[in-house]
Design an enzyme around this catalytic site. Sequence first.
Site, PDB file in Angstrom:
ATOM      1  N   THR A  98     -10.268  14.640  -4.624  1.00  0.00           N
ATOM      2  CA  THR A  98      -9.091  14.005  -4.074  1.00  0.00           C
ATOM      3  C   THR A  98      -7.744  14.231  -4.860  1.00  0.00           C
ATOM      4  O   THR A  98      -6.525  14.271  -4.409  1.00  0.00           O
ATOM      5  CB  THR A  98      -9.293  12.684  -3.591  1.00  0.00           C
ATOM      6  OG1 THR A  98      -9.744  11.916  -4.478  1.00  0.00           O
ATOM      7  CG2 THR A  98     -10.231  12.619  -2.451  1.00  0.00           C
ATOM      8  N   LYS A  99      -7.998  14.087  -6.332  1.00  0.00           N
ATOM      9  CA  LYS A  99      -6.642  14.042  -7.216  1.00  0.00           C
ATOM     10  C   LYS A  99      -6.302  15.738  -7.225  1.00  0.00           C
ATOM     11  O   LYS A  99      -5.087  15.901  -7.172  1.00  0.00           O
ATOM     12  CB  LYS A  99      -7.271  13.987  -8.748  1.00  0.00           C
ATOM     13  CG  LYS A  99      -7.390  12.294  -8.831  1.00  0.00           C
ATOM     14  CD  LYS A  99      -5.982  11.635  -8.668  1.00  0.00           C
ATOM     15  CE  LYS A  99      -5.047  11.817  -9.527  1.00  0.00           C
ATOM     16  NZ  LYS A  99      -4.052  10.541  -9.363  1.00  0.00           N
TER      17      LYS A  99
ATOM     18  N   ILE B 202     -15.428   3.164 -22.345  1.00  0.00           N
ATOM     19  CA  ILE B 202     -14.941   2.332 -23.589  1.00  0.00           C
ATOM     20  C   ILE B 202     -14.840   0.745 -23.310  1.00  0.00           C
ATOM     21  O   ILE B 202     -15.505  -0.058 -24.043  1.00  0.00           O
ATOM     22  CB  ILE B 202     -13.753   3.004 -24.246  1.00  0.00           C
ATOM     23  CG1 ILE B 202     -14.010   4.398 -24.878  1.00  0.00           C
ATOM     24  CG2 ILE B 202     -13.271   2.143 -25.435  1.00  0.00           C
ATOM     25  CD1 ILE B 202     -13.014   4.965 -25.565  1.00  0.00           C
TER      26      ILE B 202
ATOM     27  N   GLY C  47     -23.895  15.092 -11.080  1.00  0.00           N
ATOM     28  CA  GLY C  47     -22.780  16.080 -11.110  1.00  0.00           C
ATOM     29  C   GLY C  47     -21.876  15.888 -12.401  1.00  0.00           C
ATOM     30  O   GLY C  47     -20.678  16.431 -12.652  1.00  0.00           O
TER      31      GLY C  47
ATOM     32  N   THR D 254      -4.810  14.587 -13.532  1.00  0.00           N
ATOM     33  CA  THR D 254      -6.045  14.394 -14.655  1.00  0.00           C
ATOM     34  C   THR D 254      -6.443  15.957 -14.720  1.00  0.00           C
ATOM     35  O   THR D 254      -6.322  16.633 -13.983  1.00  0.00           O
ATOM     36  CB  THR D 254      -7.231  13.363 -13.806  1.00  0.00           C
ATOM     37  OG1 THR D 254      -8.208  13.617 -14.782  1.00  0.00           O
ATOM     38  CG2 THR D 254      -7.426  13.899 -12.553  1.00  0.00           C
ATOM     39  N   ASP D 255      -7.103  15.765 -15.988  1.00  0.00           N
ATOM     40  CA  ASP D 255      -7.645  17.157 -16.452  1.00  0.00           C
ATOM     41  C   ASP D 255      -9.021  17.575 -15.551  1.00  0.00           C
ATOM     42  O   ASP D 255      -9.401  18.554 -15.511  1.00  0.00           O
ATOM     43  CB  ASP D 255      -8.010  17.029 -17.890  1.00  0.00           C
ATOM     44  CG  ASP D 255      -8.960  15.899 -18.256  1.00  0.00           C
ATOM     45  OD1 ASP D 255      -9.393  15.079 -17.438  1.00  0.00           O
ATOM     46  OD2 ASP D 255      -9.251  15.874 -19.595  1.00  0.00           O
ATOM     47  N   GLU D 256      -9.575  16.552 -14.793  1.00  0.00           N
ATOM     48  CA  GLU D 256     -10.722  16.664 -14.013  1.00  0.00           C
ATOM     49  C   GLU D 256     -10.480  17.517 -13.045  1.00  0.00           C
ATOM     50  O   GLU D 256     -11.675  17.915 -12.353  1.00  0.00           O
ATOM     51  CB  GLU D 256     -11.086  15.273 -13.721  1.00  0.00           C
ATOM     52  CG  GLU D 256     -11.619  14.574 -14.722  1.00  0.00           C
ATOM     53  CD  GLU D 256     -12.424  13.098 -14.244  1.00  0.00           C
ATOM     54  OE1 GLU D 256     -12.952  13.079 -13.168  1.00  0.00           O
ATOM     55  OE2 GLU D 256     -12.471  12.370 -14.947  1.00  0.00           O
TER      56      GLU D 256
ATOM     57  N   ASN E 169     -14.830   7.557 -11.181  1.00  0.00           N
ATOM     58  CA  ASN E 169     -15.796   8.642 -10.793  1.00  0.00           C
ATOM     59  C   ASN E 169     -17.247   8.012 -10.067  1.00  0.00           C
ATOM     60  O   ASN E 169     -17.431   8.282  -9.014  1.00  0.00           O
ATOM     61  CB  ASN E 169     -16.146   9.416 -11.702  1.00  0.00           C
ATOM     62  CG  ASN E 169     -15.200  10.595 -11.983  1.00  0.00           C
ATOM     63  OD1 ASN E 169     -15.060  11.355 -11.109  1.00  0.00           O
ATOM     64  ND2 ASN E 169     -14.585  10.914 -12.995  1.00  0.00           N
TER      65      ASN E 169
ATOM     66  N   SER F 130      -9.611   5.727  -9.083  1.00  0.00           N
ATOM     67  CA  SER F 130      -9.655   6.169 -10.454  1.00  0.00           C
ATOM     68  C   SER F 130     -11.085   6.414 -11.040  1.00  0.00           C
ATOM     69  O   SER F 130     -11.206   7.217 -11.778  1.00  0.00           O
ATOM     70  CB  SER F 130      -8.772   5.625 -11.600  1.00  0.00           C
ATOM     71  OG  SER F 130      -9.211   4.360 -11.758  1.00  0.00           O
TER      72      SER F 130
ATOM     73  N   ASN G 209      -8.585  11.789 -20.946  1.00  0.00           N
ATOM     74  CA  ASN G 209      -9.286  10.216 -20.830  1.00  0.00           C
ATOM     75  C   ASN G 209      -8.228   9.473 -21.758  1.00  0.00           C
ATOM     76  O   ASN G 209      -8.034   9.768 -22.970  1.00  0.00           O
ATOM     77  CB  ASN G 209     -10.447  10.150 -21.283  1.00  0.00           C
ATOM     78  CG  ASN G 209     -11.570  10.791 -20.427  1.00  0.00           C
ATOM     79  OD1 ASN G 209     -11.306  11.748 -20.172  1.00  0.00           O
ATOM     80  ND2 ASN G 209     -12.548   9.912 -19.840  1.00  0.00           N
ATOM     81  N   ASN G 210      -7.468   8.390 -20.969  1.00  0.00           N
ATOM     82  CA  ASN G 210      -6.981   7.429 -21.811  1.00  0.00           C
ATOM     83  C   ASN G 210      -7.733   6.357 -22.274  1.00  0.00           C
ATOM     84  O   ASN G 210      -8.705   5.677 -21.660  1.00  0.00           O
ATOM     85  CB  ASN G 210      -5.972   6.802 -20.900  1.00  0.00           C
ATOM     86  CG  ASN G 210      -4.975   7.846 -20.644  1.00  0.00           C
ATOM     87  OD1 ASN G 210      -3.562   7.209 -20.346  1.00  0.00           O
ATOM     88  ND2 ASN G 210      -4.831   8.840 -20.272  1.00  0.00           N
TER      89      ASN G 210
ATOM     90  N   TYR H 198     -13.693  11.788  -6.611  1.00  0.00           N
ATOM     91  CA  TYR H 198     -12.633  11.383  -7.256  1.00  0.00           C
ATOM     92  C   TYR H 198     -11.759  12.693  -7.641  1.00  0.00           C
ATOM     93  O   TYR H 198     -10.377  12.742  -7.256  1.00  0.00           O
ATOM     94  CB  TYR H 198     -12.906  10.686  -8.656  1.00  0.00           C
ATOM     95  CG  TYR H 198     -11.621  10.416  -9.436  1.00  0.00           C
ATOM     96  CD1 TYR H 198     -10.494   9.866  -9.031  1.00  0.00           C
ATOM     97  CD2 TYR H 198     -11.690  11.176 -10.658  1.00  0.00           C
ATOM     98  CE1 TYR H 198      -9.243   9.771  -9.801  1.00  0.00           C
ATOM     99  CE2 TYR H 198     -10.629  11.052 -11.424  1.00  0.00           C
ATOM    100  CZ  TYR H 198      -9.554  10.394 -11.212  1.00  0.00           C
ATOM    101  OH  TYR H 198      -8.380  10.496 -12.025  1.00  0.00           O
TER     102      TYR H 198
ATOM    103  N   ASP I 209       0.732  -1.048  -0.070  1.00  0.00           N
ATOM    104  CA  ASP I 209      -0.192   0.012  -0.080  1.00  0.00           C
ATOM    105  C   ASP I 209       0.946   1.167  -0.247  1.00  0.00           C
ATOM    106  O   ASP I 209       1.805   1.221   0.882  1.00  0.00           O
ATOM    107  CB  ASP I 209      -0.636  -0.070   1.322  1.00  0.00           C
ATOM    108  CG  ASP I 209      -2.008   0.919   1.045  1.00  0.00           C
ATOM    109  OD1 ASP I 209      -1.955   2.177   0.742  1.00  0.00           O
ATOM    110  OD2 ASP I 209      -2.857   0.644   1.777  1.00  0.00           O
TER     111      ASP I 209
END
Length: 337
Positions: free
Chosen positions: A156-157, A194, A278, A122-124, A85, A83, A182-183, A153, A59
């Site tokens: 916290t990122k 996807i 949201g 992330t872009d988020e 949402n 990871s 997004n990957n 999510y 961990d």
Amino acid sequence: MRNIVVTGGAGFIGSNFVHYVVKTQPDVFVTVLDKLTYAGNERNIDGLPKDRYKLVVGDICDAKLVDNLLDNADAVVHYAAESHNDNSLNDPSPFVQTNLIGTYTLIEAARKKGVRFHHISTDEVYGDLPLRDVDGNGESFTDTTPYNPSSPYSSTKAGSDLLVRAWVRSFGLKATISNCSNNYGPYQHIEKFIPRQITNLISGIRPKLYGSGENVRDWIHTNDHSSAVWKILEEGRIGETYLIGADGEKNNKEVIKLLLKLFGKSPDDFDLVVDRPGHDLRYAIDSSKLRTELGWTPEFTDFEKGIEETINWYKGNKDWWKPQKAEVEAKYALSGQ
Ligand code: NAD
Ligand code: TDX
């Protein structure tokens, strides 16, 4: 750089990065630190040569373990996270623990030992954008866009990014940060958009589109994410944030219609289901800093070809995802999705 620790290296993007490093950097040894949660799978990396990597199951919140691992490390590339949402809306607690406490544990060890640190984000963290206008004009995120995360999510990122920034300024942590869009690609967990639809189509289930399907994501092949991260690790300026994206904006309905076409199905053969609370409307990345400053360019820019290859990967690796399919769909059914 001879010895790198990759956290979350048995997950989707982390394992693709480990493959990338083993293939392109013959002098680098990779130590993967991964807890093997529901999202991690040892099989994602176990085909690689044993003299190039080792897997430590543990961990990132375990300070003693992290301290020991960093003794021999030249750099840490930090992918490990909760990871998804939708999961964060059902139970935020592991997100707070891993994304915040885990990142804190790693940067404390890295600063004490003077180890180079790269934080994957992330872009988020920037929230969402309005849809483009009828002429196709619209804003994109840059590294100066204010943080405005929407979900447990992404918040916290965002918090983990801010910890890294503060550790750079206050303690001289030798860190860089990247925020990617997004990957897609092989080894992505089938709870995600996807692979969920690909494995639905293989299983004879209709694809499921949240809300009206107008939400836009900026897709990048995970191999392009890996090449960008390696570039930043080697040439990025300490303390800087680089946005990674490949100009791949598509709305979710377009993606579903492409998948249906590639499976030889009618374009309307999908279900509209309950929207995500949201639900962010649109993401878009301006990656010009990474391209001009570090000379990075994406290679996998043919989305349809990348998706075809990804479909073939899921068709060829049914034993990798089939054991989880029923459970994942049962969970979505509970929320009407
Ligand atoms: P994933 O869920 O597929 O993999 C996460 C990995 O981290 C798993 O192997 C899991 O076992 C491991 N992990 C979780 N908690 C841990 C802990 N406490 N200690 C050690 N290991 C732990 O995630 P992903 O989609 O590969 O995302 C990887 C990173 O990239 C994340 O930081 C995510 O925020 C970021 N990111 C993802 C995307 C995307 O499109 N998926 C886009 C931009 C950024
Ligand atoms: O069944 C679905 N139907 C659907 O319409 C699912 C699972 C999702 N969606 C929609 C929601 C989003 O608009 O598709 C889009 C993509 O969904 P996800 O795959 O859950 O990704 P997203 O929420 O955009 O977040 C992803 O990209 C940024 C990753 O999961 C994050 O880890 C990353 O930071």
